[in-house]
Scaffold this motif. Structure first.
Motif, PDB file in Angstrom:
ATOM      1  N   ASP A 148     -12.322  12.088  -9.291  1.00 19.73           N
ATOM      2  CA  ASP A 148     -11.243  11.315  -9.909  1.00 19.73           C
ATOM      3  C   ASP A 148      -9.997  11.510  -9.061  1.00 19.73           C
ATOM      4  OD1 ASP A 148      -9.309  10.067 -11.403  1.00 19.73           O
ATOM      5  OD2 ASP A 148      -9.913  10.932 -13.318  1.00 19.73           O
ATOM      6  N   GLY A 149      -9.732  10.539  -8.207  1.00 19.75           N
ATOM      7  CA  GLY A 149      -8.605  10.660  -7.289  1.00 19.75           C
ATOM      8  C   GLY A 149      -7.406   9.825  -7.692  1.00 19.75           C
ATOM      9  N   ARG A 150      -7.379   9.349  -8.930  1.00 21.95           N
ATOM     10  CA  ARG A 150      -6.311   8.441  -9.343  1.00 21.95           C
ATOM     11  C   ARG A 150      -4.931   9.077  -9.221  1.00 21.95           C
ATOM     12  NH1 ARG A 150      -8.868   6.585 -15.003  1.00 21.95           N
ATOM     13  NH2 ARG A 150      -9.374   8.834 -14.957  1.00 21.95           N
ATOM     14  N   ALA A 151      -4.813  10.332  -9.583  1.00 20.91           N
ATOM     15  CA  ALA A 151      -3.503  10.979  -9.538  1.00 20.91           C
ATOM     16  C   ALA A 151      -3.021  11.215  -8.111  1.00 20.91           C
ATOM     17  CB  ALA A 151      -3.552  12.307 -10.291  1.00 20.91           C
ATOM     18  N   ASP A 152      -3.948  11.203  -7.146  1.00 22.12           N
ATOM     19  CA  ASP A 152      -3.586  11.467  -5.757  1.00 22.12           C
ATOM     20  C   ASP A 152      -3.114  10.234  -5.008  1.00 22.12           C
ATOM     21  OD1 ASP A 152      -4.038  14.184  -5.778  1.00 22.12           O
ATOM     22  OD2 ASP A 152      -6.088  14.035  -5.016  1.00 22.12           O
ATOM     23  N   LEU A 153      -3.337   9.041  -5.558  1.00 25.96           N
ATOM     24  CA  LEU A 153      -3.037   7.824  -4.804  1.00 25.96           C
ATOM     25  C   LEU A 153      -1.561   7.746  -4.397  1.00 25.96           C
ATOM     26  CD1 LEU A 153      -5.185   5.214  -6.761  1.00 25.96           C
ATOM     27  CD2 LEU A 153      -5.692   6.236  -4.534  1.00 25.96           C
ATOM     28  N   VAL A 154      -0.671   8.184  -5.277  1.00 23.51           N
ATOM     29  CA  VAL A 154       0.760   8.091  -4.961  1.00 23.51           C
ATOM     30  C   VAL A 154       1.160   9.050  -3.836  1.00 23.51           C
ATOM     31  CG1 VAL A 154       1.386   7.291  -7.265  1.00 23.51           C
ATOM     32  CG2 VAL A 154       1.350   9.749  -6.782  1.00 23.51           C
ATOM     33  N   ARG A 155       0.293  10.001  -3.511  1.00 22.38           N
ATOM     34  CA  ARG A 155       0.579  10.948  -2.440  1.00 22.38           C
ATOM     35  C   ARG A 155       0.269  10.378  -1.067  1.00 22.38           C
ATOM     36  NH1 ARG A 155      -2.339  16.545  -3.833  1.00 22.38           N
ATOM     37  NH2 ARG A 155      -1.399  16.975  -1.803  1.00 22.38           N
ATOM     38  N   ILE A 156      -0.460   9.280  -1.016  1.00 18.90           N
ATOM     39  CA  ILE A 156      -0.900   8.724   0.259  1.00 18.90           C
ATOM     40  C   ILE A 156       0.273   8.022   0.941  1.00 18.90           C
ATOM     41  CG2 ILE A 156      -2.425   7.035   1.356  1.00 18.90           C
ATOM     42  CD1 ILE A 156      -4.486   7.662  -0.828  1.00 18.90           C
ATOM     43  N   THR A 157       0.567   8.461   2.148  1.00 17.53           N
ATOM     44  CA  THR A 157       1.697   7.911   2.891  1.00 17.53           C
ATOM     45  C   THR A 157       1.260   7.040   4.067  1.00 17.53           C
ATOM     46  OG1 THR A 157       1.804   9.923   4.235  1.00 17.53           O
ATOM     47  CG2 THR A 157       3.206   9.830   2.260  1.00 17.53           C
ATOM     48  N   ALA A 158       0.011   7.103   4.453  1.00 12.79           N
ATOM     49  CA  ALA A 158      -0.457   6.306   5.583  1.00 12.79           C
ATOM     50  C   ALA A 158      -0.416   4.821   5.247  1.00 12.79           C
ATOM     51  CB  ALA A 158      -1.894   6.709   5.952  1.00 12.79           C
ATOM     52  N   PRO A 159      -0.027   3.963   6.196  1.00 11.20           N
ATOM     53  CA  PRO A 159      -0.139   2.524   5.963  1.00 11.20           C
ATOM     54  C   PRO A 159      -1.580   2.178   5.590  1.00 11.20           C
ATOM     55  CG  PRO A 159       1.057   2.995   7.990  1.00 11.20           C
ATOM     56  CD  PRO A 159       0.471   4.288   7.538  1.00 11.20           C
ATOM     57  N   THR A 160      -1.769   1.465   4.491  1.00 12.69           N
ATOM     58  CA  THR A 160      -3.099   1.319   3.907  1.00 12.69           C
ATOM     59  C   THR A 160      -3.486  -0.145   3.754  1.00 12.69           C
ATOM     60  OG1 THR A 160      -2.846   3.402   2.691  1.00 12.69           O
ATOM     61  CG2 THR A 160      -4.553   1.888   1.926  1.00 12.69           C
ATOM     62  N   LEU A 161      -4.678  -0.465   4.237  1.00 10.02           N
ATOM     63  CA  LEU A 161      -5.311  -1.767   4.053  1.00 10.02           C
ATOM     64  C   LEU A 161      -6.424  -1.598   3.028  1.00 10.02           C
ATOM     65  CD1 LEU A 161      -6.070  -4.728   4.910  1.00 10.02           C
ATOM     66  CD2 LEU A 161      -7.464  -3.675   6.728  1.00 10.02           C
ATOM     67  N   VAL A 162      -6.427  -2.442   2.008  1.00 10.06           N
ATOM     68  CA  VAL A 162      -7.429  -2.390   0.947  1.00 10.06           C
ATOM     69  C   VAL A 162      -8.196  -3.707   0.959  1.00 10.06           C
ATOM     70  CG1 VAL A 162      -7.837  -2.040  -1.518  1.00 10.06           C
ATOM     71  CG2 VAL A 162      -5.893  -0.914  -0.404  1.00 10.06           C
ATOM     72  N   ILE A 163      -9.535  -3.615   1.025  1.00 12.42           N
ATOM     73  CA  ILE A 163     -10.377  -4.809   1.119  1.00 12.42           C
ATOM     74  C   ILE A 163     -11.412  -4.787   0.001  1.00 12.42           C
ATOM     75  CG2 ILE A 163     -11.978  -6.131   2.549  1.00 12.42           C
ATOM     76  CD1 ILE A 163     -10.686  -4.864   5.015  1.00 12.42           C
ATOM     77  N   ALA A 164     -11.491  -5.876  -0.748  1.00 14.79           N
ATOM     78  CA  ALA A 164     -12.469  -6.019  -1.824  1.00 14.79           C
ATOM     79  C   ALA A 164     -13.389  -7.192  -1.533  1.00 14.79           C
ATOM     80  CB  ALA A 164     -11.752  -6.252  -3.159  1.00 14.79           C
ATOM     81  N   GLY A 165     -14.597  -7.133  -2.091  1.00 14.74           N
ATOM     82  CA  GLY A 165     -15.506  -8.260  -2.080  1.00 14.74           C
ATOM     83  C   GLY A 165     -15.410  -8.985  -3.411  1.00 14.74           C
ATOM     84  N   ALA A 166     -15.220 -10.291  -3.383  1.00 12.87           N
ATOM     85  CA  ALA A 166     -14.997 -11.051  -4.612  1.00 12.87           C
ATOM     86  C   ALA A 166     -16.160 -10.935  -5.582  1.00 12.87           C
ATOM     87  CB  ALA A 166     -14.737 -12.519  -4.278  1.00 12.87           C
ATOM     88  N   GLN A 167     -17.385 -10.767  -5.072  1.00 11.01           N
ATOM     89  CA  GLN A 167     -18.570 -10.683  -5.932  1.00 11.01           C
ATOM     90  C   GLN A 167     -19.120  -9.262  -6.047  1.00 11.01           C
ATOM     91  OE1 GLN A 167     -18.571 -13.220  -3.359  1.00 11.01           O
ATOM     92  NE2 GLN A 167     -17.670 -14.617  -4.843  1.00 11.01           N
ATOM     93  N   ASP A 168     -18.333  -8.274  -5.706  1.00 12.32           N
ATOM     94  CA  ASP A 168     -18.808  -6.886  -5.766  1.00 12.32           C
ATOM     95  C   ASP A 168     -18.904  -6.427  -7.219  1.00 12.32           C
ATOM     96  OD1 ASP A 168     -19.399  -4.227  -5.456  1.00 12.32           O
ATOM     97  OD2 ASP A 168     -17.628  -3.732  -4.282  1.00 12.32           O
TER      98      ASP A 168
END
Length: 228
Positions: free
Chosen positions: A153-173
């Motif tokens: 469960d890494g939800r609480a850690d997301l705000v700690r991420i400082t690296a420029p981040t690209l997020v990619i999803a598949g529409a039918q995933d």
């Protein structure tokens, strides 16, 4: 599974594709697996190869490992790309049940069902090699990675991420939905979300050219080169 990106990106970058423990050519370690320990494996490999920092890309379980690295070892992550992953993969029971099933029946017993979630109905390629890849994954390595995801469960850690981040999803995933990736992008500062259609869980294979281009553009936009 990363062959399309390795081919596309290796002309301009040194590309390292990692087999996590219990998968591919990496041995099955007979200890408990956690996302933290799997991330430590990656850091140890980078240290052995004298790579101080890298552009980190991860999909699904690899995306969880990448999130952990970016949150807990930020100086090692130059940019972050997360594909078809989540900050929490459902409830633990389903993963623990899957680990029990695999230990009793083998990875081959669920290979077709697993691969059936990897590609959208529009995917024109053969899935036989992917079914074989899952079938040939050691039962214990697969089961222990299921247990690692059960307790992640890494939800609480997301705000700690400082690296420029690209997020990619598949529409039918069906496994990690665009909503799951949207939640990650909403929580990470300096992040951008792309939803590719068509595309399911292995969107990097189904939309290989688009994913490779997005990763290359993401790195170039930061004015950075180097290892991936």
């Amino acid at each position: 599974m990363w062959d399309p990106q390795v081919r596309a990106l290796s002309a301009d970058h040194d590309v390292l594709a990692v087999d996590i423990r219990g998968h591919g050519e990496s041995p099955v370690a007979t200890v408990d697996y956690t996302i933290s320990s799997l991330a430590d494996d990656v850091l140890e490999l980078l240290d052995r190869l004298d790579i101080g920092s890298a552009h980190v890309v991860g999909l699904s379980l690899g995306g969880a490992i990448a999130q952990y690295l970016a949150a807990h070892a930020p100086t090692r992550v130059r940019t972050l790309t997360l594909l078809c992953t989540s900050a929490k993969f459902g409830e633990p029971g389903g993963w623990l049940d899957r680990a029990v099933f695999v230990r009793s029946n083998g990875t081959g017993a669920l290979a077709e069902a697993v691969v059936g979630r990897w590609f959208s109905p529009e995917f024109a390629g053969s899935v036989d090699s992917w079914v074989a890849m899952v079938t040939n994954t050691p039962d214990e390595g697969y089961a222990r990675c299921c247990e690692a995801l059960a307790h992640w469960d890494g939800r609480a850690d997301l705000v700690r991420i400082t690296a420029p981040t690209l997020v990619i999803a598949g529409a039918q995933d069906p496994a990690t939905t665009p909503a799951d990736l949207g939640a990650i992008a909403d929580a990470i500062p300096n992040s951008t979300l792309h939803v590719l259609n068509p595309g399911a869980h292995l969107v990097n294979v189904e939309q290989s050219d688009a994913v490779s281009r997005l990763i290359a553009d993401h790195i170039a936009a930061q004015g950075l080169d180097g290892d991936l």
